[in-house]
Scaffold this motif. Structure first.
Motif, PDB file in Angstrom:
ATOM      1  N   ILE A  47       0.845  -1.205   0.000  1.00 43.42           N
ATOM      2  CA  ILE A  47       0.000   0.000   0.000  1.00 43.42           C
ATOM      3  C   ILE A  47       0.878   1.252   0.000  1.00 43.42           C
ATOM      4  CG2 ILE A  47      -1.680   1.336   1.362  1.00 43.42           C
ATOM      5  CD1 ILE A  47      -2.966  -1.357   2.154  1.00 43.42           C
ATOM      6  N   LEU A 107      -0.084   7.855   5.642  1.00 38.34           N
ATOM      7  CA  LEU A 107      -1.322   7.101   5.399  1.00 38.34           C
ATOM      8  C   LEU A 107      -2.233   7.133   6.619  1.00 38.34           C
ATOM      9  CD1 LEU A 107       0.010   4.207   3.185  1.00 38.34           C
ATOM     10  CD2 LEU A 107      -2.051   5.519   2.692  1.00 38.34           C
ATOM     11  N   ASP A 158     -14.248   6.655   5.621  1.00 36.80           N
ATOM     12  CA  ASP A 158     -13.981   6.464   4.206  1.00 36.80           C
ATOM     13  C   ASP A 158     -12.497   6.716   3.926  1.00 36.80           C
ATOM     14  OD1 ASP A 158     -14.883   5.997   1.699  1.00 36.80           O
ATOM     15  OD2 ASP A 158     -15.407   8.092   1.281  1.00 36.80           O
ATOM     16  N   SER A 159     -11.629   6.117   4.742  1.00 35.36           N
ATOM     17  CA  SER A 159     -10.217   6.481   4.725  1.00 35.36           C
ATOM     18  C   SER A 159      -9.342   5.332   4.235  1.00 35.36           C
ATOM     19  CB  SER A 159      -9.789   6.830   6.142  1.00 35.36           C
ATOM     20  OG  SER A 159      -9.730   5.638   6.907  1.00 35.36           O
ATOM     21  N   PRO A 160      -8.124   5.633   3.793  1.00 34.61           N
ATOM     22  CA  PRO A 160      -7.235   4.559   3.353  1.00 34.61           C
ATOM     23  C   PRO A 160      -7.056   3.446   4.388  1.00 34.61           C
ATOM     24  CG  PRO A 160      -6.352   6.673   2.671  1.00 34.61           C
ATOM     25  CD  PRO A 160      -7.552   6.977   3.526  1.00 34.61           C
ATOM     26  N   ASN A 184      -9.176   2.470   6.708  1.00 35.51           N
ATOM     27  CA  ASN A 184     -10.398   1.669   6.786  1.00 35.51           C
ATOM     28  C   ASN A 184     -10.716   0.932   5.489  1.00 35.51           C
ATOM     29  OD1 ASN A 184     -11.109   2.097   9.467  1.00 35.51           O
ATOM     30  ND2 ASN A 184     -12.080   4.048   8.988  1.00 35.51           N
ATOM     31  N   LEU A 185     -10.408   1.561   4.363  1.00 34.23           N
ATOM     32  CA  LEU A 185     -10.745   0.947   3.079  1.00 34.23           C
ATOM     33  C   LEU A 185      -9.729  -0.102   2.650  1.00 34.23           C
ATOM     34  CD1 LEU A 185     -11.778   4.176   1.140  1.00 34.23           C
ATOM     35  CD2 LEU A 185     -13.310   2.289   1.710  1.00 34.23           C
ATOM     36  N   LEU A 186      -8.486   0.070   3.090  1.00 28.53           N
ATOM     37  CA  LEU A 186      -7.410  -0.779   2.570  1.00 28.53           C
ATOM     38  C   LEU A 186      -6.741  -1.597   3.667  1.00 28.53           C
ATOM     39  CD1 LEU A 186      -5.618   2.003   0.497  1.00 28.53           C
ATOM     40  CD2 LEU A 186      -7.140   0.254  -0.432  1.00 28.53           C
ATOM     41  N   PRO A 221     -10.343 -10.344  -1.608  1.00 31.07           N
ATOM     42  CA  PRO A 221     -10.426  -9.400  -2.732  1.00 31.07           C
ATOM     43  C   PRO A 221      -9.516  -8.184  -2.593  1.00 31.07           C
ATOM     44  CG  PRO A 221     -12.399  -9.267  -1.353  1.00 31.07           C
ATOM     45  CD  PRO A 221     -11.621 -10.456  -0.874  1.00 31.07           C
ATOM     46  N   THR A 222      -9.299  -7.716  -1.370  1.00 30.28           N
ATOM     47  CA  THR A 222      -8.434  -6.545  -1.207  1.00 30.28           C
ATOM     48  C   THR A 222      -6.991  -6.916  -1.529  1.00 30.28           C
ATOM     49  OG1 THR A 222      -9.909  -5.916   0.612  1.00 30.28           O
ATOM     50  CG2 THR A 222      -7.875  -4.649   0.377  1.00 30.28           C
TER      51      THR A 222
END
Lengths: 351, 351
Positions: free
Chosen positions: A217, A228, A237-239, A241-243, A316-317
């Motif tokens: 990442i 990050l 909606d943050s890197p 949390n999302l990644l 999937p991530t």
């Protein structure tokens, strides 16, 4: 003849050179270091080392410095190596492989190979190529960099976990004994934390929670872990949390399903917070990307993904991250002339 | 007083300038172009345009060139604009928003706003800010670039789909009529393909299959679409299979669930093969990333993701790509001084 263990160290960057220093300081090993780009600096002036546990050295030299892997079968005057420690990056998708690299130095049935490298399944090609040699796992938490040729700064102390990989043609007992003996030699300096760890899969999967996630990442976004985390302060909606969180949880699920390794959920937050904010940590894959070097994504991301998916885990991530890393590696190959897009296109048009 | 439509064009890059040229060539509009970085070049020497359908121009000037948005309410000597065409990038996460940008030029109840921009839900802030103005959708397939200030090259012909956005406080009939009238004015040059399309959602979601997928993947990997396709020739474990196909299918599923838009499965391969290999196509998001410009990921990737997930569609590939884009945008803000990581860290340490 010396009673010291005869060690060949392949990969004399930051971690490798401090590893050599520690072994020589312990007095139970004499180390032959194989240098590449830093050979001239190392032979002419020795190494300059600023180590957080061993102190400062100027003009330090291991027992021997070579500029290539010695060929023990071709040159009978070379004494066999008791240990071959590999601290290079492990990039199976770009030649040479670790097997091809160390092959000339391996004495069948004798040399113990110690892989101080990240990732999963890295022992498999070695078990196949050297079925009579013990292969040990080394997982290092040391932080050390070569800031110029032969000048090493170690900022984060040397903590090394040694385990038998098992699963080879060799008796487990023999592998366990070899691991413990290597720990004894490595600990002799009295300055480092080196421990025998029976459960290699736990050790390796736990480290992957950080490495398979933060490393790619950071590399893909060109951001250190501090940035990050700061960029993730503004909401759900943050890197992070999302990644970061979903990828770490996918690795946890893969560890459980593929290797029966239990990584507690609390480790996710621990791994998110692992780096002190003030060091603006750039994981190695980010450093490599910035220098247009190849990235270790196959063993770190790819093997976790393959093992997890083979065991039925949806990842999937991690899968998306892996796909992007694969493209980035191809781009680096393109940069270094290992692939030839113009030629490929011409051939395609002809066909 | 002219009977021609009075048009304000905001965003005089490649697409915007060719749009202005086409309208003036048609003879039914007189265009005021708002320039930014190219103002000096445009006023001093006019535009140099090399257009695949209009031919070559040197020193071409629209009816008027301004260096900022005219304030029609403050300056009563300025005639109201019949149309305000916006061809800037749409980056709602970086000020100014489109609403703030064009606000001074909008005459309530009169100016028709035409958004020639990509992405979903871009009309919503405009409906809210300008409830008495018709907002039209323009989806352009033109390929045009400003290669130096005031020098435009149009390589891919001007095909423009105009639709009413509907869903506003204004009568549908009035919006449809406004869309058809704009098509008439735009077509008058006889050189371009401009069509009225009733189904704005179909048009926009279909374009997203390409834009929400190729654009960010190219930007994140620093690769053109040709290289990504060549890098995918070696088997199932390829960037196209791991990234492009799953992401396109997630967009298809989102279009169906969120907007009842049917995008046939065959479109996936069509969109993979959309760019001729020999042009080494660099989608705009890749070009922007290379120039350290902000990327249009919110309307292109984010809105597709939000609409899809709200409708219950799992979009893990797009979600991961979105998270990476969000980080990349933060990095660009950091680069341009819009966020201040050192200061943020200091404040965090104090707290």
């Amino acid at each position: 003849m010396s009673s010291k263990a005869r060690v060949l160290l392949v990969g004399s960057g930051g971690i490798g050179t401090v590893t050599a220093l520690n072994l020589e300081q312990g007095g139970l090993a004499e180390v032959t270091v194989v240098c590449r780009s830093n050979y001239k600096a190392a032979t002419e002036k020795g190494f300059t080392i600023d180590s957080c546990e061993h102190g400062k050295f100027s003009g330090w030299r291991p027992s021997e410095i070579l500029n290539k892997i010695p060929d023990v079968s071709a040159d009978k005057s070379i004494m066999p190596f008791d240990y071959i420690i590999v601290t290079t990056k492990n990039i199976p998708d770009v030649p040479p492989t670790v097997v091809d690299l160390i092959k000339p130095a391996v004495t069948e049935g004798h040399s113990v190979i110690v892989l101080i490298q990240n990732g999963l399944n890295i022992e498999k090609p070695l078990h196949k190529a050297f079925p009579t040699n013990v292969v040990l796992s080394g997982v290092s938490l040391m932080g050390a960099n070569e800031i110029s040729h032969g000048h090493i700064v170690e900022e984060d102390p040397d903590r090394l976990f040694i385990s038998p990989f098992l699963g080879s043609a060799i008796d487990d007992e023999k592998e366990i004994a070899a691991a413990k003996e290597f720990v004894r030699i490595y600990q002799a300096s009295g300055k480092v934390q080196c421990s025998y760890e029976a459960d290699v899969l736990f050790i390796r999967w736990r480290k992957l929670m950080y490495n398979a996630v933060w490393n790619p990442i950071c590399a893909l976004t060109d951001m250190d872990t501090t940035r990050l985390r700061l960029a993730s302060e503004d909401g759900p909606d943050s890197p992070v949390n999302l990644l970061v969180k979903p990828a770490m949880n996918e690795v946890r699920a893969a560890a459980k399903a593929a290797a029966n390794v239990e990584l507690p959920e609390s480790l996710v937050q621990d791994m998110i917070d692992a780096d002190p904010m003030e060091i603006w940590c750039c994981p190695s894959m980010l450093q490599d990307k910035r220098k247009k070097r190849y990235i270790e994504y196959q063993n770190i991301v790819g093997e976790a993904l393959r093992d997890g998916e083979k065991a039925g885990v949806a990842m999937p991530t991690v899968r998306t991250i892996f796909g992007l890393c694969k493209a980035v590696q191809w781009r680096t190959m393109d940069h270094h002339g290992l692939v030839h897009p113009e030629k490929m296109l011409k051939e395609q048009t002809k066909a």
